[in-house]
Design an enzyme around this catalytic site. Sequence first.
Site, short mmCIF file in Angstrom:
data_model
loop_
_atom_site.label_atom_id
_atom_site.label_comp_id
_atom_site.label_asym_id
_atom_site.label_seq_id
_atom_site.Cartn_x
_atom_site.Cartn_y
_atom_site.Cartn_z
N ASP A 36 -24.02 -7.83 23.06
CA ASP A 36 -24.54 -7.00 21.96
C ASP A 36 -26.00 -6.68 22.25
OD1 ASP A 36 -23.38 -6.76 18.75
OD2 ASP A 36 -25.45 -6.21 19.15
N VAL A 89 -18.17 -1.45 18.84
CA VAL A 89 -19.47 -1.14 18.22
C VAL A 89 -19.24 -0.47 16.87
CG1 VAL A 89 -20.61 -0.91 20.46
CG2 VAL A 89 -19.66 1.12 19.35
N PRO A 92 -20.47 4.12 11.97
CA PRO A 92 -20.70 4.42 10.55
C PRO A 92 -20.57 5.91 10.24
CG PRO A 92 -22.79 4.06 11.68
CD PRO A 92 -21.72 3.82 12.69
N THR A 93 -20.67 6.23 8.97
CA THR A 93 -20.67 7.64 8.58
C THR A 93 -22.00 8.26 9.00
OG1 THR A 93 -19.27 7.11 6.70
CG2 THR A 93 -20.43 9.22 6.61
N PHE A 225 -4.27 4.56 2.97
CA PHE A 225 -3.17 4.13 2.09
C PHE A 225 -3.59 2.94 1.23
CE2 PHE A 225 1.22 5.84 3.17
CZ PHE A 225 0.75 7.02 3.72
N LEU A 226 -4.26 1.97 1.86
CA LEU A 226 -4.68 0.79 1.10
C LEU A 226 -5.65 1.18 -0.01
CD1 LEU A 226 -5.15 -1.70 4.08
CD2 LEU A 226 -3.43 -1.88 2.27
N CYS A 275 -15.62 -0.03 5.58
CA CYS A 275 -14.66 0.86 6.23
C CYS A 275 -13.88 1.82 5.35
CB CYS A 275 -13.70 0.03 7.06
SG CYS A 275 -14.56 -0.74 8.44
N LYS A 278 -15.81 5.07 4.54
CA LYS A 278 -16.15 5.72 5.82
C LYS A 278 -14.91 6.31 6.48
CE LYS A 278 -16.50 2.61 9.49
NZ LYS A 278 -15.52 2.93 10.51
N PHE A 337 -18.80 -7.62 -1.21
CA PHE A 337 -17.85 -6.58 -1.59
C PHE A 337 -16.47 -7.14 -1.89
CE2 PHE A 337 -14.81 -5.60 1.84
CZ PHE A 337 -15.32 -6.32 2.90
P1 NAD Z 1 -20.80 -4.42 13.05
O1 NAD Z 1 -21.90 -3.52 12.69
O2 NAD Z 1 -20.68 -5.74 12.38
O3 NAD Z 1 -20.88 -4.74 14.63
C1 NAD Z 1 -21.10 -3.78 15.61
C2 NAD Z 1 -22.03 -4.36 16.66
O4 NAD Z 1 -22.14 -3.45 17.74
C3 NAD Z 1 -23.46 -4.60 16.15
O5 NAD Z 1 -23.78 -5.98 16.28
C4 NAD Z 1 -24.32 -3.71 17.04
O6 NAD Z 1 -25.58 -4.28 17.38
C5 NAD Z 1 -23.44 -3.57 18.27
N1 NAD Z 1 -23.76 -2.42 19.09
C6 NAD Z 1 -23.95 -1.13 18.72
N2 NAD Z 1 -24.20 -0.36 19.79
C7 NAD Z 1 -24.17 -1.16 20.88
C8 NAD Z 1 -24.32 -0.94 22.28
N3 NAD Z 1 -24.55 0.28 22.77
N4 NAD Z 1 -24.23 -2.00 23.10
C9 NAD Z 1 -23.99 -3.23 22.61
N5 NAD Z 1 -23.81 -3.51 21.30
C10 NAD Z 1 -23.89 -2.48 20.45
O7 NAD Z 1 -19.47 -3.59 12.91
P2 NAD Z 1 -17.99 -4.15 12.63
O8 NAD Z 1 -17.81 -4.40 11.19
O9 NAD Z 1 -17.68 -5.24 13.60
O10 NAD Z 1 -17.14 -2.85 12.98
C11 NAD Z 1 -16.98 -2.41 14.32
C12 NAD Z 1 -15.90 -1.37 14.35
O11 NAD Z 1 -14.65 -1.95 13.94
C13 NAD Z 1 -16.12 -0.18 13.42
O12 NAD Z 1 -15.62 0.98 14.04
C14 NAD Z 1 -15.27 -0.51 12.21
O13 NAD Z 1 -14.83 0.64 11.55
C15 NAD Z 1 -14.10 -1.23 12.82
N6 NAD Z 1 -13.43 -2.20 11.96
C16 NAD Z 1 -14.17 -3.05 11.17
C17 NAD Z 1 -13.51 -4.00 10.38
C18 NAD Z 1 -14.27 -4.95 9.50
O14 NAD Z 1 -13.63 -5.68 8.75
N7 NAD Z 1 -15.59 -4.99 9.52
C19 NAD Z 1 -12.12 -4.11 10.45
C20 NAD Z 1 -11.41 -3.25 11.28
C21 NAD Z 1 -12.09 -2.31 12.04
C1 UGA Z 2 -9.87 -3.42 4.97
C2 UGA Z 2 -8.40 -3.46 5.36
O1 UGA Z 2 -7.71 -4.31 4.44
C3 UGA Z 2 -8.23 -3.96 6.77
O2 UGA Z 2 -6.86 -3.90 7.15
C4 UGA Z 2 -9.06 -3.10 7.71
O3 UGA Z 2 -8.97 -3.60 9.04
C5 UGA Z 2 -10.50 -3.11 7.27
O4 UGA Z 2 -10.58 -2.63 5.91
C6 UGA Z 2 -11.38 -2.22 8.08
O5 UGA Z 2 -10.93 -1.29 8.72
O6 UGA Z 2 -12.59 -2.51 8.02
P1 UGA Z 2 -11.66 -5.19 4.14
O7 UGA Z 2 -12.42 -3.96 3.75
O8 UGA Z 2 -12.34 -6.22 4.95
O9 UGA Z 2 -10.36 -4.75 4.97
O10 UGA Z 2 -11.10 -5.91 2.85
P2 UGA Z 2 -9.92 -5.57 1.80
O11 UGA Z 2 -9.24 -6.83 1.47
O12 UGA Z 2 -9.08 -4.46 2.26
O13 UGA Z 2 -10.74 -5.12 0.52
C7 UGA Z 2 -11.44 -3.90 0.50
C8 UGA Z 2 -12.00 -3.67 -0.89
O14 UGA Z 2 -10.94 -3.37 -1.80
C9 UGA Z 2 -12.73 -4.87 -1.47
O15 UGA Z 2 -13.87 -4.43 -2.17
C10 UGA Z 2 -11.71 -5.47 -2.42
O16 UGA Z 2 -12.28 -6.23 -3.44
C11 UGA Z 2 -11.04 -4.22 -2.94
N1 UGA Z 2 -9.68 -4.44 -3.49
C12 UGA Z 2 -8.70 -4.93 -2.69
C13 UGA Z 2 -9.43 -4.12 -4.81
O17 UGA Z 2 -10.32 -3.66 -5.54
N2 UGA Z 2 -8.17 -4.31 -5.31
C14 UGA Z 2 -7.16 -4.80 -4.53
O18 UGA Z 2 -6.03 -4.95 -5.05
C15 UGA Z 2 -7.43 -5.12 -3.20
#
Ligand code: NAD
Ligand code: UGA
Length: 462
Positions: A36, A89, A92-93, A225-226, A275, A278, A337
């Site tokens: 990172d 990585v 974001p929006t 959908f979720l 997510c 976004k 959240f």
């Molecule tokens: P995050 O911001 O927690 O982590 C991303 C990391 O990438 C940061 O630590 C940042 O410093 C690093 N980074 C950015 N540019 C870089 C580079 N050029 N080289 C090395 N490191 C670099 O983000 P996240 O929540 O882990 O999400 C990552 C991706 O996964 C996003 O596209 C998100 O939509 C997706 N996603 C997130 C979740 C979730 O629950 N947070 C779930 C499913 C999918």
């Molecule tokens: C969500 C999806 O559930 C994951 O499958 C996906 O990988 C992820 O987004 C992503 O792409 O980042 P997450 O956002 O971590 O996961 O958590 P959720 O459990 O989905 O909750 C999302 C939001 O919806 C929370 O604020 C939660 O409190 C709210 N929520 C959830 C409700 O208000 N009502 C519900 O019945 C369920």
Amino acid sequence: MKFKRNILCIGAGYVGGPTMAVIAAKCPEYKVTVVDVNADRIQAWNTDALPIFEPGLLDVVRSARGRNLFFATDIAAGIRAADIIFVSVNTPTKTFGHGAGMASDLQYWEKTAHEIVDHSDRSKIIVEKSTLPVRTAEAMERILQENKKGIHFEVVSNPEFLAEGSAVKDLLGPDRVLIGSRQTDAGLKAAGEIAGIFAHWVAAERIITTNLWSAELSKLVANAFLAQRISSINAVSALCEKTGADVGEISFAVGSDSRIGPRFLNASIGFGGSCFKKDILNLVYISRSYGLNEVADYWEAVVRMNEYQQERFVRTIIREMFQTVVGKRIVLLGFAFKANTGDTRESPGIHVARKLLEERAALVVSDPQALDNARRDLAGVAGAPGTVEYEPDPYRAAADAQAIAVITEWEIYRKLDFGKIFASMRKPAFIFDGRNILDHEKLFKIGFNVFPLGKPGLTHFK
Ligand code: NAD
Ligand code: UGA
């Protein structure tokens, strides 16, 4: 020790860290390195004070760290050594220029593509782990194939479906693992190689392979959908408050239909997290860019309903507290959240806090994990006339307060001694349950004026 393959993950965030920890724990013959640009984050991954809070994560990390799981800052060295590179990585929006507020900001993702080209001297599989707009792999391929070194990069899409707060559980027992690839010999071989990693602990029938575009788009659609289910039940909650129906009873009745199912039907102050919003806005942007305005409008309504629900919650607080909250001490119970995470990205708590501060309330924010993030989020609300205090202990937070607003469904909040809390509060005392997790009748009997979501309020006023 000689490893079978070197896996690199670029991005040590909420997805990269836990995902790689589980892969390393389950595949001891693979060397897994996570890099990172954020050196502090990497440093934290190398201690027991991990940079993110996830139940069970520390045990998984400790089981593999130093054996076949490594956290490092040397991105170039990591790329050179890798056979397989997961790109995780942030995406974001976009906040500027064309598509601002809707499209994905792909600058971090594109930077990694260039770094991969610059530091590679042999062919590799590149795995899109980040959530990306459909057909991003094509752009990635174009950047990667521009190399003059005669090496081949096969791009595979492997979107992540984990939810925060249950990341380890989700990774260990996923509903499915999705792998999209080109339908060529090289593409299918690469997909097979990635499937081989997950096959260490995921049953074959849960590993789904598709073409690249289906995998990329499935991720956006799954989140849409979720979120749509939440917006649907939240829309119904507003109707319940007008009609005397109870949204909890409706969720149960409707969710008992096996075609609908019970999950994701909890009415709330709205969905948060980095997510849902976004990814839906991204889907909206993509649809509009193909001229599909009706499709775009359809999905955009899910986000609009979410904003309405957050706004409605604030309006209820102000209305029920006699149209003014100036100087009133109001406790936000929870700021994350959702429960079991310290993440506050897009938390409805941010919106509620901002609005109440604009109304000049005196806020107390309480949360077992998210106070550092809350401080950062609300530091930007400089100039808001209200004041903010941060207090991890809910009892101390509630002392002398006039209202409690439940923002996060932390389990500990269900078990609080509300008799004790009521005794320490100013009267009349209010509870606004933005998660419907409390026993409303009991609170009413204690003396609170209680406002759940999607159910009639219970007040002592004549
Ligand atoms: P995050 O911001 O927690 O982590 C991303 C990391 O990438 C940061 O630590 C940042 O410093 C690093 N980074 C950015 N540019 C870089 C580079 N050029 N080289 C090395 N490191 C670099 O983000 P996240 O929540 O882990 O999400 C990552 C991706 O996964 C996003 O596209 C998100 O939509 C997706 N996603 C997130 C979740 C979730 O629950 N947070 C779930 C499913 C999918
Ligand atoms: C969500 C999806 O559930 C994951 O499958 C996906 O990988 C992820 O987004 C992503 O792409 O980042 P997450 O956002 O971590 O996961 O958590 P959720 O459990 O989905 O909750 C999302 C939001 O919806 C929370 O604020 C939660 O409190 C709210 N929520 C959830 C409700 O208000 N009502 C519900 O019945 C369920």
